[in-house]
Design a protein around this motif. Sequence first.
Motif, PDB file in Angstrom:
ATOM      1  N   LYS A  41       0.835  -1.216   0.000  1.00 57.77           N
ATOM      2  CA  LYS A  41       0.000   0.000   0.000  1.00 57.77           C
ATOM      3  C   LYS A  41       0.862   1.256   0.000  1.00 57.77           C
ATOM      4  O   LYS A  41       0.594   2.209  -0.720  1.00 57.77           O
ATOM      5  CB  LYS A  41      -0.914   0.035   1.239  1.00 57.77           C
ATOM      6  N   LYS A  42       1.918   1.240   0.785  1.00 59.60           N
ATOM      7  CA  LYS A  42       2.769   2.420   0.957  1.00 59.60           C
ATOM      8  C   LYS A  42       3.518   2.778  -0.318  1.00 59.60           C
ATOM      9  O   LYS A  42       3.626   3.959  -0.673  1.00 59.60           O
ATOM     10  CB  LYS A  42       3.748   2.151   2.100  1.00 59.60           C
ATOM     11  N   TYR A  43       4.034   1.779  -1.034  1.00 61.10           N
ATOM     12  CA  TYR A  43       4.926   2.068  -2.160  1.00 61.10           C
ATOM     13  C   TYR A  43       4.313   1.801  -3.540  1.00 61.10           C
ATOM     14  O   TYR A  43       4.775   2.360  -4.528  1.00 61.10           O
ATOM     15  CB  TYR A  43       6.239   1.295  -2.025  1.00 61.10           C
ATOM     16  N   LEU A  44       3.310   0.935  -3.612  1.00 59.81           N
ATOM     17  CA  LEU A  44       2.770   0.602  -4.926  1.00 59.81           C
ATOM     18  C   LEU A  44       1.267   0.815  -5.047  1.00 59.81           C
ATOM     19  O   LEU A  44       0.745   0.887  -6.155  1.00 59.81           O
ATOM     20  CB  LEU A  44       3.089  -0.865  -5.273  1.00 59.81           C
ATOM     21  N   GLY A  45       0.587   0.925  -3.948  1.00 58.37           N
ATOM     22  CA  GLY A  45      -0.872   0.940  -3.937  1.00 58.37           C
ATOM     23  C   GLY A  45      -1.542   2.038  -4.736  1.00 58.37           C
ATOM     24  O   GLY A  45      -2.636   1.863  -5.248  1.00 58.37           O
ATOM     25  N   GLU A  46      -0.898   3.181  -4.869  1.00 63.32           N
ATOM     26  CA  GLU A  46      -1.516   4.300  -5.585  1.00 63.32           C
ATOM     27  C   GLU A  46      -0.903   4.549  -6.958  1.00 63.32           C
ATOM     28  O   GLU A  46      -1.308   5.461  -7.661  1.00 63.32           O
ATOM     29  CB  GLU A  46      -1.444   5.575  -4.733  1.00 63.32           C
ATOM     30  N   ASP A  47       0.055   3.744  -7.356  1.00 59.31           N
ATOM     31  CA  ASP A  47       0.701   3.892  -8.657  1.00 59.31           C
ATOM     32  C   ASP A  47      -0.286   3.477  -9.752  1.00 59.31           C
ATOM     33  O   ASP A  47      -0.809   2.366  -9.742  1.00 59.31           O
ATOM     34  CB  ASP A  47       1.957   3.013  -8.686  1.00 59.31           C
ATOM     35  N   GLY A  48      -0.529   4.367 -10.710  1.00 63.12           N
ATOM     36  CA  GLY A  48      -1.491   4.103 -11.776  1.00 63.12           C
ATOM     37  C   GLY A  48      -1.144   2.886 -12.615  1.00 63.12           C
ATOM     38  O   GLY A  48      -2.017   2.087 -12.973  1.00 63.12           O
ATOM     39  N   GLU A  49       0.146   2.736 -12.947  1.00 59.86           N
ATOM     40  CA  GLU A  49       0.578   1.577 -13.730  1.00 59.86           C
ATOM     41  C   GLU A  49       0.330   0.271 -12.965  1.00 59.86           C
ATOM     42  O   GLU A  49      -0.072  -0.727 -13.546  1.00 59.86           O
ATOM     43  CB  GLU A  49       2.072   1.684 -14.074  1.00 59.86           C
ATOM     44  N   ILE A  50       0.565   0.313 -11.674  1.00 52.93           N
ATOM     45  CA  ILE A  50       0.363  -0.885 -10.849  1.00 52.93           C
ATOM     46  C   ILE A  50      -1.124  -1.201 -10.739  1.00 52.93           C
ATOM     47  O   ILE A  50      -1.523  -2.365 -10.795  1.00 52.93           O
ATOM     48  CB  ILE A  50       1.011  -0.717  -9.453  1.00 52.93           C
ATOM     49  N   ARG A  51      -1.953  -0.171 -10.617  1.00 48.02           N
ATOM     50  CA  ARG A  51      -3.403  -0.423 -10.563  1.00 48.02           C
ATOM     51  C   ARG A  51      -3.865  -1.084 -11.863  1.00 48.02           C
ATOM     52  O   ARG A  51      -4.691  -1.993 -11.837  1.00 48.02           O
ATOM     53  CB  ARG A  51      -4.156   0.868 -10.288  1.00 48.02           C
TER      54      ARG A  51
END
Length: 167
Positions: A41-51
């Motif tokens: 959540k801290k490092y990847l949760g809000e990344d658009g590419e990851i979503r």
Amino acid sequence: DNVTLRDLFDLDFLQEFHQPVTLSNIAAASGVLGEATEYYKKYLGEDGEIRNAEQELMEAMTDEESLAQGYELFAEKAGQALQEQLIQSQTSQIHVREMQSLWKQVRLNTSLARESCYQLPIRLEEEVAMLHLTVRHQGHVARAEISLETEKYGRLEAVFEEKEDAS
């Protein structure tokens, strides 16, 4: 120097899925079984590419082969996103360690996926959780073991079995 029950569980986990018992894998297994959701959540949760990659991963869950291929792609994108964050941002030493831990977890998860053991990020309402899915084949029985822990519902577990015709 004291070996805890948690350490033994991590060792059993690695051995069960035919992973080398190295210091790096033991540390990553602790993360996979522990703080993975928090770091994710801290490092990847809000990344658009990851979503987008999460969505592609969910769409790949049609059969085991597609899931394995989808997971490989997801792990690759997660690794790239972590590398970009390390390069682009002014991160503290603590954040660097957490990102390294998350990267080790991603690498271990990729290896575990080859053994039909997956850790999949899923979104439930506004919460991100890690779904643990293990697929086992024993004779004519395929078994899926699923567990998930959320703040709202606590720990949820399910087991599904499909018996193939022995004819």
